[in-house]
Structure formats: C-alpha cells, structure tokens
Scaffold this active site. Sequence first.
Site, PDB file in Angstrom:
ATOM      1  N   GLU A  47     109.386 -38.564 -43.243  1.00  0.00           N
ATOM      2  CA  GLU A  47     108.245 -37.829 -42.336  1.00  0.00           C
ATOM      3  C   GLU A  47     108.620 -38.446 -40.897  1.00  0.00           C
ATOM      4  O   GLU A  47     109.159 -39.659 -40.490  1.00  0.00           O
ATOM      5  CB  GLU A  47     107.000 -38.322 -42.749  1.00  0.00           C
ATOM      6  CG  GLU A  47     106.426 -37.674 -43.976  1.00  0.00           C
ATOM      7  CD  GLU A  47     106.703 -38.417 -45.131  1.00  0.00           C
ATOM      8  OE1 GLU A  47     106.016 -37.851 -46.140  1.00  0.00           O
ATOM      9  OE2 GLU A  47     107.026 -39.670 -44.978  1.00  0.00           O
ATOM     10  N   THR A  48     108.038 -37.669 -39.820  1.00  0.00           N
ATOM     11  CA  THR A  48     108.379 -37.853 -38.402  1.00  0.00           C
ATOM     12  C   THR A  48     106.985 -37.500 -37.966  1.00  0.00           C
ATOM     13  O   THR A  48     106.171 -36.547 -38.346  1.00  0.00           O
ATOM     14  CB  THR A  48     109.376 -36.851 -37.722  1.00  0.00           C
ATOM     15  OG1 THR A  48     110.781 -37.322 -38.357  1.00  0.00           O
ATOM     16  CG2 THR A  48     109.488 -37.095 -36.274  1.00  0.00           C
TER      17      THR A  48
END
Length: 284
Positions: A47-48
């Site tokens: 995830e970002t």
Amino acid sequence: MRTHSYVLADAFSDRPLKGNPVAVFPDAAGFRDADMQNIANELNLSETVFTFPPDDGGDFRIRIFTPVNELPFAGHPALGAAAVLGQSHASGRLVLETKMGPVPFRLDRSRCGEIVAVTMRQPIPTWQDYDQKETVLRALGLSHSLFPVEIYRNGPRHVFVGLASIEALSAIKPDHHQLAQLPDVAINCFAGQGLEWRMRMFSPAYGVVEDAATGSAAGPLALHLLRQGIINFGDQIKIHQGVEMGRHSLMHTRICGSRPLTIEAIEVSGAVTVVARGEFLRWS
C-alpha cells in the site's frame, strides 16, 4: 517539473527493514486518481498513502492504494501514516479521515519526541459465512479449517482459515491462480493458542502475493477468536506475521466490550520505524 516528497516507514516493527513497508506522501495536493494509482503501482508496495487536508474535522484525510486498486481502509498503511504525519503534530492524539470514516490514533513518543508506536481504533467490521469456502481450502491445499470459514469487512474483505499448528501454517503453499479467481478478498490463515497467534495473508485480488503485516485483519482476527470463545473481552493478544517472508511483524490487538457480543472498540497497536525519505518527480 514539480516534486512530491514521501516517507518510507516499516509498520509493526521497531527494527528497520522488518515489518510491512508503506510509502506516505504527506502532501498529495494536485494528484489525480490515476496519478495515485500509477504511483502505487510504480512503488509496488502492498500500500501507498496519499495525504490531503481534512474534510470532516479530522487532522488529515488519507487515501490508500494497493498496486491495483484503492482501499477504503487498511491497517498498516494507516498506522504508518499516523506515525509519519504525527511527527509534525504536537498532540499525542491524531484523527485520520478515511473512506470508512474517521480513525483515531494514540501516538507514543520516545524521550526525544520521536513517534515509536501507534495505537489505532479500527472500524468495527461486519461478518458472515463465506460462500467460497471450498474454493479457498482447495487453493490452500487444505481439507478443512479448525474454525468456521467466515468473511469480515472493515474496508478490505478478510476471510479467516484456522490451522492446527504453526508448522502447518508455515507449510502452506497456496495456488495463487485459484486465489486470484476470488474478487475483492484477502485470505488470512492463522494458528496459535491463548494470547499468542501467527498469521499469513494472501491476496492476489489486491495485488499482494503475501503480506508482511495485515493491520486491518488483526482486529477481525481477534474478534473471530472472541466469537469462537478462544479469548475474552479485554484480552490483548499478540499476532506475529511476515515470519516466513523474513519480515517479522508484531501486532497487539484488543477487543473492548461485554458479553454476549456488545463491541465497544477494536484497538490495534504496533511499533513504526521510518527507514527512508525521497522525492517523486512529477511532470505537469
């Protein structure tokens, strides 16, 4: 040409290069949806996080992207973002607005003021029997689950499969092609006893072959164990993850409430270690 700074943090670990890494953009002003999705794909982390001004009384608004889609909530990226954003926040409390609503955090600092651990109060999930149980067991090479195979939703959709031993858990070699046929779901396998548990998560649907620490599944796992009578309200359990990947993560989880099943809060906490800072070059 503009630049956007980002911070790389390892969530659920007090050691660098362990835990689950997340990239956090403290100021994502000007990014379009396609920009954020492409950047998350480029960084290729599970995830970002992209940060914006709040809309509804929180301190920040965040959006969370896997390499292939956006999530309304996720645990380790929210925890990592709280640690990164909290460094410029004087209070020991922080509220991040997500697409699942506001999520409050408590920030624990070292003597020099650095945030070393974070506790989040997660959205309370819904749950039901999972109708693709046989497909999941077949993809995992298992004949049965130690507990009912159920799906919980607190943003992501988490399915839980219980195994009889840590050795059996470590030996799982999933058929990712079969798992990829299950849309919008993460498969969480777990084993343990008492207050000590171990977990592995597989989710081709979210672009993640195996996750080192699935914070959004930690609370639902504790709730799953509570519903099966394995733990009690107020018990704090330890969930180890990422061991088989060489990225040991440790999550602490507690369900607050009362019997028969009045859930007041689900708390998940862990250490966070900032490991890198960088700049993303953006051409307009």
